[in-house]
Motif scaffolding. Structure first.
Motif, PDB file in Angstrom:
ATOM      1  N   HIS A 136      54.324  37.761  43.846  1.00 56.17           N
ATOM      2  CA  HIS A 136      53.209  38.701  43.716  1.00 56.17           C
ATOM      3  C   HIS A 136      51.957  37.931  44.091  1.00 56.17           C
ATOM      4  O   HIS A 136      51.625  36.918  43.462  1.00 56.17           O
ATOM      5  N   LEU A 137      51.261  38.385  45.132  1.00 57.49           N
ATOM      6  CA  LEU A 137      50.109  37.665  45.656  1.00 57.49           C
ATOM      7  C   LEU A 137      48.801  38.313  45.248  1.00 57.49           C
ATOM      8  O   LEU A 137      48.687  39.539  45.224  1.00 57.49           O
ATOM      9  N   VAL A 138      47.813  37.472  44.960  1.00 55.01           N
ATOM     10  CA  VAL A 138      46.451  37.947  44.723  1.00 55.01           C
ATOM     11  C   VAL A 138      45.667  37.731  46.016  1.00 55.01           C
ATOM     12  O   VAL A 138      45.620  36.616  46.536  1.00 55.01           O
ATOM     13  N   LEU A 139      45.076  38.801  46.525  1.00 52.16           N
ATOM     14  CA  LEU A 139      44.323  38.756  47.776  1.00 52.16           C
ATOM     15  C   LEU A 139      42.850  39.012  47.507  1.00 52.16           C
ATOM     16  O   LEU A 139      42.484  39.581  46.480  1.00 52.16           O
ATOM     17  N   VAL A 140      42.010  38.586  48.441  1.00 50.68           N
ATOM     18  CA  VAL A 140      40.563  38.805  48.337  1.00 50.68           C
ATOM     19  C   VAL A 140      40.051  39.358  49.662  1.00 50.68           C
ATOM     20  O   VAL A 140      40.719  39.267  50.698  1.00 50.68           O
ATOM     21  N   ALA A 171      44.388  34.542  48.220  1.00 50.25           N
ATOM     22  CA  ALA A 171      43.465  33.800  47.361  1.00 50.25           C
ATOM     23  C   ALA A 171      44.033  32.471  46.867  1.00 50.25           C
ATOM     24  O   ALA A 171      43.333  31.714  46.193  1.00 50.25           O
ATOM     25  N   GLY A 172      45.287  32.189  47.180  1.00 48.27           N
ATOM     26  CA  GLY A 172      45.888  30.969  46.653  1.00 48.27           C
ATOM     27  C   GLY A 172      46.258  31.105  45.193  1.00 48.27           C
ATOM     28  O   GLY A 172      46.374  30.112  44.470  1.00 48.27           O
ATOM     29  N   ILE A 173      46.452  32.353  44.749  1.00 47.40           N
ATOM     30  CA  ILE A 173      46.849  32.654  43.371  1.00 47.40           C
ATOM     31  C   ILE A 173      48.027  33.625  43.455  1.00 47.40           C
ATOM     32  O   ILE A 173      47.955  34.622  44.184  1.00 47.40           O
ATOM     33  N   SER A 206      55.006  41.737  46.337  1.00 53.48           N
ATOM     34  CA  SER A 206      53.961  42.680  45.943  1.00 53.48           C
ATOM     35  C   SER A 206      52.608  41.988  46.007  1.00 53.48           C
ATOM     36  O   SER A 206      52.521  40.778  46.253  1.00 53.48           O
ATOM     37  N   GLY A 207      51.535  42.746  45.792  1.00 47.86           N
ATOM     38  CA  GLY A 207      50.220  42.141  45.861  1.00 47.86           C
ATOM     39  C   GLY A 207      49.154  42.995  45.215  1.00 47.86           C
ATOM     40  O   GLY A 207      49.377  44.164  44.876  1.00 47.86           O
TER      41      GLY A 207
END
Length: 234
Positions: A136-140, A171-173, A206-207
């Motif tokens: 699961h990726l956090v995007l910015v 985001a690298g998270i 997912s993200g």
């Protein structure tokens, strides 16, 4: 509930020389606090108790610097160091190495790039369930230095970008499943990106798009930007 995290901290930080000639990038101060400590404090505040970080370049300096801060006692956490000797193992290789040393449990974990700074609340991830997803990726929103973005987000699923689609920046998270690096040999130099893209093609990533303040602290200019932001917010 996710109770463990890994912070990627083995890089040389070549774009931030001369600071990184004698100081590993994770220990470079932002408003008088080492960059990596911002992450550790936010992870601890979210309920993460086991935090692993990989070390390579100037690992002795990093280990000594963290020991002097006594973060385990102050924050009630267990801080584990995965020391990578020789050539850097890249992200997937570093994760596999930490798993093999049992510094990470064979369960989902929060993964954070050590060279970003953010006000993102990691508490939003501790209850995340991957289910059959591998990540699961956090995007910015795209920063100036990455105007075309990395991945596309549609209905909560992350996918590889095409020219016609609006992409966002990773985001690298993230939340990662150890299964994502199951094919990596212990001690193998292996990047994570190809495995993420394969998982995306299988519909297993997912993200989410976050709005919290975020900076990729990859240059001296962006380090100064974060410093100004933090000091003006205090």
């Amino acid at each position: 509930m996710i109770t463990q995290a890994m912070i990627l901290a083995a890089g040389k930080g070549t774009r931030m020389r001369p600071l990184t000639l004698t100081t590993p990038k994770p220990l470079i101060p932002v408003a008088n606090k080492p960059l990596i400590v911002w992450h550790i404090e936010r992870l601890a505040a979210a309920g993460i108790r086991d935090i692993t970080l990989n070390a390579g370049y100037l690992s002795d300096v990093l280990i000594d610097g963290l020991a002097k801060l006594d973060l385990e006692t102050q924050l009630g956490i267990r801080l584990k160091i995965s020391v990578e000797s020789g050539e850097p193992l890249e992200t997937a290789g570093g994760i596999k190495y930490a798993l093999d040393q049992q510094l990470l449990d064979d369960a989902p974990f929060i993964l954070v790039n050590g060279d970003v700074w953010t006000e993102y609340d990691f508490g939003q991830l501790v209850h995340h369930k991957l289910n059959d997803q591998l990540a699961h990726l956090v995007l910015v929103k795209n920063p100036e230095h990455n105007p075309t973005g990395d991945f596309v987000l549609n209905d909560g699923q992350a996918s590889i970008k095409t020219e016609a689609e609006q992409a966002h920046t990773f985001a690298g998270i993230s939340v990662m499943s150890p299964q994502l690096v199951a094919d990596v040999g212990v001690g193998e130099i292996a990047p994570l990106a190809p495995r993420l893209k394969s998982a995306m093609m299988a519909g297993r990533v997912s993200g989410e798009l976050m709005s919290a303040h975020w900076v990729d602290v990859g240059t001296l200019e962006r380090l100064a930007e974060v410093e100004r932001y933090v000091l003006s917010s205090q």
